[in-house]
Design a protein around this motif. Structure first.
Motif, PDB file in Angstrom:
ATOM      1  N   THR A 104       0.704  -1.015   0.000  1.00 28.54           N
ATOM      2  CA  THR A 104       0.226   0.080  -0.018  1.00 28.54           C
ATOM      3  C   THR A 104       0.745   1.144  -0.098  1.00 28.54           C
ATOM      4  OG1 THR A 104      -0.266  -0.427   2.412  1.00 28.54           O
ATOM      5  CG2 THR A 104      -2.049  -0.942   0.992  1.00 28.54           C
ATOM      6  N   PHE A 105       2.070   1.099   0.580  1.00 27.76           N
ATOM      7  CA  PHE A 105       2.843   2.567   0.409  1.00 27.76           C
ATOM      8  C   PHE A 105       3.107   2.957  -0.817  1.00 27.76           C
ATOM      9  CE2 PHE A 105       6.948   4.327   0.062  1.00 27.76           C
ATOM     10  CZ  PHE A 105       7.281   5.318   1.037  1.00 27.76           C
ATOM     11  N   PHE A 106       3.163   2.128  -1.935  1.00 27.63           N
ATOM     12  CA  PHE A 106       3.500   2.735  -3.238  1.00 27.63           C
ATOM     13  C   PHE A 106       2.276   3.120  -3.970  1.00 27.63           C
ATOM     14  CE2 PHE A 106       6.690  -0.471  -1.715  1.00 27.63           C
ATOM     15  CZ  PHE A 106       7.719   0.124  -1.799  1.00 27.63           C
ATOM     16  N   ILE A 107       1.263   2.995  -3.682  1.00 26.68           N
ATOM     17  CA  ILE A 107       0.140   3.144  -4.497  1.00 26.68           C
ATOM     18  C   ILE A 107      -0.029   4.587  -4.686  1.00 26.68           C
ATOM     19  CG2 ILE A 107      -2.483   3.483  -4.457  1.00 26.68           C
ATOM     20  CD1 ILE A 107      -2.499   1.118  -2.423  1.00 26.68           C
ATOM     21  N   GLY A 108      -0.009   4.838  -6.052  1.00 25.49           N
ATOM     22  CA  GLY A 108      -0.010   6.299  -6.595  1.00 25.49           C
ATOM     23  C   GLY A 108       1.493   6.926  -6.798  1.00 25.49           C
ATOM     24  N   SER A 109       2.345   5.970  -6.319  1.00 25.89           N
ATOM     25  CA  SER A 109       3.829   6.653  -6.498  1.00 25.89           C
ATOM     26  C   SER A 109       4.072   7.131  -8.183  1.00 25.89           C
ATOM     27  CB  SER A 109       4.786   5.585  -6.144  1.00 25.89           C
ATOM     28  OG  SER A 109       6.290   6.081  -6.371  1.00 25.89           O
ATOM     29  N   THR A 110       4.778   8.149  -8.489  1.00 28.12           N
ATOM     30  CA  THR A 110       5.077   8.572  -9.884  1.00 28.12           C
ATOM     31  C   THR A 110       6.492   8.159 -10.081  1.00 28.12           C
ATOM     32  OG1 THR A 110       5.978  10.618  -9.052  1.00 28.12           O
ATOM     33  CG2 THR A 110       3.762  10.622  -9.626  1.00 28.12           C
ATOM     34  N   ILE A 111       7.219   7.180  -9.142  1.00 29.29           N
ATOM     35  CA  ILE A 111       8.392   6.605  -9.646  1.00 29.29           C
ATOM     36  C   ILE A 111       8.231   5.129  -9.550  1.00 29.29           C
ATOM     37  CG2 ILE A 111       9.816   8.510  -9.142  1.00 29.29           C
ATOM     38  CD1 ILE A 111      10.552   7.209  -6.319  1.00 29.29           C
ATOM     39  N   PRO A 112       9.179   4.286 -10.205  1.00 30.97           N
ATOM     40  CA  PRO A 112       9.046   2.980  -9.889  1.00 30.97           C
ATOM     41  C   PRO A 112       9.177   2.279  -8.804  1.00 30.97           C
ATOM     42  CG  PRO A 112      10.101   3.586 -12.090  1.00 30.97           C
ATOM     43  CD  PRO A 112       9.993   4.608 -11.272  1.00 30.97           C
ATOM     44  N   PHE A 113       8.797   1.032  -8.405  1.00 28.68           N
ATOM     45  CA  PHE A 113       9.406   0.490  -7.323  1.00 28.68           C
ATOM     46  C   PHE A 113      10.943   0.557  -7.015  1.00 28.68           C
ATOM     47  CE2 PHE A 113       5.434  -1.617  -8.388  1.00 28.68           C
ATOM     48  CZ  PHE A 113       4.737  -1.810  -6.980  1.00 28.68           C
ATOM     49  N   TRP A 114      11.403   0.514  -5.997  1.00 25.98           N
ATOM     50  CA  TRP A 114      12.923   0.750  -5.874  1.00 25.98           C
ATOM     51  C   TRP A 114      13.824  -0.303  -6.412  1.00 25.98           C
ATOM     52  CZ3 TRP A 114      16.253  -2.747  -3.749  1.00 25.98           C
ATOM     53  CH2 TRP A 114      15.687  -3.590  -3.035  1.00 25.98           C
ATOM     54  N   TRP A 115      13.291  -1.321  -6.375  1.00 22.97           N
ATOM     55  CA  TRP A 115      13.991  -2.542  -7.272  1.00 22.97           C
ATOM     56  C   TRP A 115      13.988  -2.201  -8.734  1.00 22.97           C
ATOM     57  CZ3 TRP A 115       9.876  -3.279  -4.052  1.00 22.97           C
ATOM     58  CH2 TRP A 115       8.570  -3.743  -4.609  1.00 22.97           C
ATOM     59  N   GLU A 116      13.008  -1.684  -9.091  1.00 19.42           N
ATOM     60  CA  GLU A 116      12.913  -1.590 -10.699  1.00 19.42           C
ATOM     61  C   GLU A 116      13.873  -0.393 -10.942  1.00 19.42           C
ATOM     62  OE1 GLU A 116      11.274  -2.935 -13.026  1.00 19.42           O
ATOM     63  OE2 GLU A 116       9.968  -4.358 -11.806  1.00 19.42           O
ATOM     64  N   ASP A 117      13.878   0.781 -10.343  1.00 18.74           N
ATOM     65  CA  ASP A 117      14.669   1.735 -10.170  1.00 18.74           C
ATOM     66  C   ASP A 117      16.111   1.542 -10.244  1.00 18.74           C
ATOM     67  OD1 ASP A 117      13.725   4.281 -10.926  1.00 18.74           O
ATOM     68  OD2 ASP A 117      13.473   5.113  -8.806  1.00 18.74           O
ATOM     69  N   LEU A 118      16.551   0.656  -9.202  1.00 15.51           N
ATOM     70  CA  LEU A 118      17.961  -0.038  -9.011  1.00 15.51           C
ATOM     71  C   LEU A 118      18.400  -0.717 -10.681  1.00 15.51           C
ATOM     72  CD1 LEU A 118      20.301  -0.400  -7.324  1.00 15.51           C
ATOM     73  CD2 LEU A 118      19.439  -2.716  -6.782  1.00 15.51           C
ATOM     74  N   GLU A 119      17.218  -1.344 -11.030  1.00 17.50           N
ATOM     75  CA  GLU A 119      17.530  -2.071 -12.383  1.00 17.50           C
ATOM     76  C   GLU A 119      17.872  -1.062 -13.462  1.00 17.50           C
ATOM     77  OE1 GLU A 119      14.956  -5.058 -15.438  1.00 17.50           O
ATOM     78  OE2 GLU A 119      14.795  -4.882 -13.376  1.00 17.50           O
ATOM     79  N   PHE A 175      24.484  -5.017  -9.591  1.00 13.22           N
ATOM     80  CA  PHE A 175      23.083  -4.982  -9.409  1.00 13.22           C
ATOM     81  C   PHE A 175      22.612  -5.799  -8.295  1.00 13.22           C
ATOM     82  CE2 PHE A 175      18.921  -7.090 -10.549  1.00 13.22           C
ATOM     83  CZ  PHE A 175      18.350  -6.067 -10.286  1.00 13.22           C
ATOM     84  N   LEU A 176      23.061  -7.191  -8.487  1.00 14.65           N
ATOM     85  CA  LEU A 176      22.774  -8.085  -7.332  1.00 14.65           C
ATOM     86  C   LEU A 176      23.189  -7.831  -6.032  1.00 14.65           C
ATOM     87  CD1 LEU A 176      23.217 -11.638  -9.380  1.00 14.65           C
ATOM     88  CD2 LEU A 176      21.148 -10.736  -8.494  1.00 14.65           C
ATOM     89  N   LYS A 177      24.572  -7.225  -6.077  1.00 11.50           N
ATOM     90  CA  LYS A 177      24.903  -7.245  -4.556  1.00 11.50           C
ATOM     91  C   LYS A 177      24.245  -5.930  -4.030  1.00 11.50           C
ATOM     92  CE  LYS A 177      29.499  -6.623  -2.709  1.00 11.50           C
ATOM     93  NZ  LYS A 177      31.242  -6.309  -2.860  1.00 11.50           N
ATOM     94  N   ILE A 178      24.150  -4.861  -4.848  1.00 13.45           N
ATOM     95  CA  ILE A 178      23.329  -3.848  -4.236  1.00 13.45           C
ATOM     96  C   ILE A 178      21.895  -4.164  -3.781  1.00 13.45           C
ATOM     97  CG2 ILE A 178      22.712  -1.357  -4.495  1.00 13.45           C
ATOM     98  CD1 ILE A 178      25.090  -0.960  -6.027  1.00 13.45           C
ATOM     99  N   TRP A 179      21.234  -4.743  -4.633  1.00 13.14           N
ATOM    100  CA  TRP A 179      19.862  -5.149  -4.226  1.00 13.14           C
ATOM    101  C   TRP A 179      19.803  -6.161  -3.151  1.00 13.14           C
ATOM    102  CZ3 TRP A 179      17.985 -10.242  -3.671  1.00 13.14           C
ATOM    103  CH2 TRP A 179      16.540 -10.150  -3.559  1.00 13.14           C
ATOM    104  N   GLU A 180      20.863  -7.080  -2.846  1.00 14.85           N
ATOM    105  CA  GLU A 180      20.815  -8.029  -1.891  1.00 14.85           C
ATOM    106  C   GLU A 180      21.139  -7.006  -0.394  1.00 14.85           C
ATOM    107  OE1 GLU A 180      20.303 -11.150   0.347  1.00 14.85           O
ATOM    108  OE2 GLU A 180      20.269 -11.142  -1.710  1.00 14.85           O
ATOM    109  N   GLN A 181      21.897  -5.900  -0.456  1.00 12.93           N
ATOM    110  CA  GLN A 181      22.319  -5.046   0.602  1.00 12.93           C
ATOM    111  C   GLN A 181      20.952  -4.371   0.866  1.00 12.93           C
ATOM    112  OE1 GLN A 181      25.617  -3.189  -1.256  1.00 12.93           O
ATOM    113  NE2 GLN A 181      27.152  -4.263  -0.033  1.00 12.93           N
ATOM    114  N   LEU A 182      20.355  -3.743  -0.053  1.00 13.97           N
ATOM    115  CA  LEU A 182      19.066  -2.897   0.129  1.00 13.97           C
ATOM    116  C   LEU A 182      17.781  -3.431   0.291  1.00 13.97           C
ATOM    117  CD1 LEU A 182      19.096  -0.312  -2.883  1.00 13.97           C
ATOM    118  CD2 LEU A 182      20.284  -0.211  -0.522  1.00 13.97           C
ATOM    119  N   ARG A 183      17.837  -5.021   0.132  1.00 13.47           N
ATOM    120  CA  ARG A 183      16.455  -5.654   0.453  1.00 13.47           C
ATOM    121  C   ARG A 183      16.379  -5.673   1.848  1.00 13.47           C
ATOM    122  NH1 ARG A 183      15.692 -11.200   1.726  1.00 13.47           N
ATOM    123  NH2 ARG A 183      18.031 -11.565   1.426  1.00 13.47           N
TER     124      ARG A 183
END
Length: 279
Positions: A104-119, A175-183
């Motif tokens: 629910t936090f992301f509903i209406g966001s004008t930017i992608p989900f953070w994992w999509e942004d990272l990609e 990408f994998l390394k930073i994703w794992e750290q952010l997750r």
């Protein structure tokens, strides 16, 4: 799909299909994107060969110990806008029930989900600096990119690469390394780091195809009798090994938001990243 669904089973079962995105994508390292054409072919096949049920019917069958053979439940995680724009019309066309697990936090966001942004930042940016210094969870990290300018060959490698394969480029590796750290971080810390990465990479075109659903889209799904809106926590954290109070707050915040905004009293939860423990 046909081969996977036709695996032999020695006891009654309900198959749950987990979708995320219905769209085309330049890269898809997690394998979560299915094209509109493929999705319609799959839904048509399922309706012709299986008993497609709602998540509510699934729960009833399990609780009543009365599993109807050849039952399938279709679900979507996260709440991507393409679920509404691309999946919904097909599901409507074939009168096919589905459950949408919403963070629910992301509903209406004008930017992608953070994992999509990272990609997008690491795998799509045409040119990035050759070195990245990043502070994550109080620790300094240094990353080096031997080829900072994205070549046609790299772009092809990124398009074909999946997370379980050996990373073909430095960008994939980072990408994998930073994703794992952010997750494992909380959303506030993640958003700060993503913003640092955006500035480091320069102008990044995130596009609109990876955005979450807006309020009107979730609301319309919630009033359609074919569809069920359910919980995917509030900010999509990795709940595993988190304090019980944090876990409950994430789940209850999601539940209360769905109830207050869409009159949805959900009793169904999908764990972000599939991670859970037994607290």
């Amino acid at each position: 799909m046909k081969k996977a669904l036709q695996q032999p089973s020695f006891s009654p079962r309900i198959i749950t299909l987990l979708y995320h995105r219905v769209d085309t994508s330049e890269t898809d390292p997690w394998g979560i994107c299915v094209s509109i054409k493929q999705f319609e072919e799959q839904i048509q096949f399922l309706k012709n060969n299986y008993h497609v049920i709602s998540s509510g019917d699934l729960i009833k069958q399990v609780l009543n110990h009365n599993i109807i053979e050849e039952s399938i439940c279709i679900t979507f995680d996260d709440g991507y806008a393409d679920n509404y724009t691309h999946a919904k019309p097909i599901l409507d066309k074939y009168n096919c029930p589905a459950t949408f697990f919403i963070s629910t936090f992301f509903i209406g966001s004008t930017i992608p989900f953070w994992w999509e942004d990272l990609e997008i930042i690491l795998l799509h940016s045409i040119k990035i600096p050759g070195k990245l210094l990043l502070k994550i969870d109080g620790k300094n990290h240094s990353y080096t990119f031997n080829e900072s300018k994205l070549t046609e060959n790299q772009l092809l490698q990124h398009a074909n690469w999946k997370w379980y394969e050996y990373p073909p480029t430095d960008r994939c590796k980072m990408f994998l390394k930073i994703w794992e750290q952010l997750r494992v971080l909380l959303i506030d810390a993640i958003e700060i780091i993503i913003e640092v990465l955006r500035k480091w990479a320069g102008s990044v075109n995130t596009g609109n195809s990876r955005l979450p659903m807006n309020d009107n889209q979730v609301s319309e799904l919630s009033t359609n009798p074919l569809f069920t809106i359910a919980m995917h926590t509030h900010t999509h954290p990795d709940l595993k090994e988190k304090e019980i109070t944090f876990q409950l707050n994430e789940i209850l915040s999601c539940k209360k938001t769905l109830d207050a905004k869409y009159s949805v009293d959900s009793n169904c939860l999908a764990y972000p990243f599939g991670q859970y423990d037994y607290n």
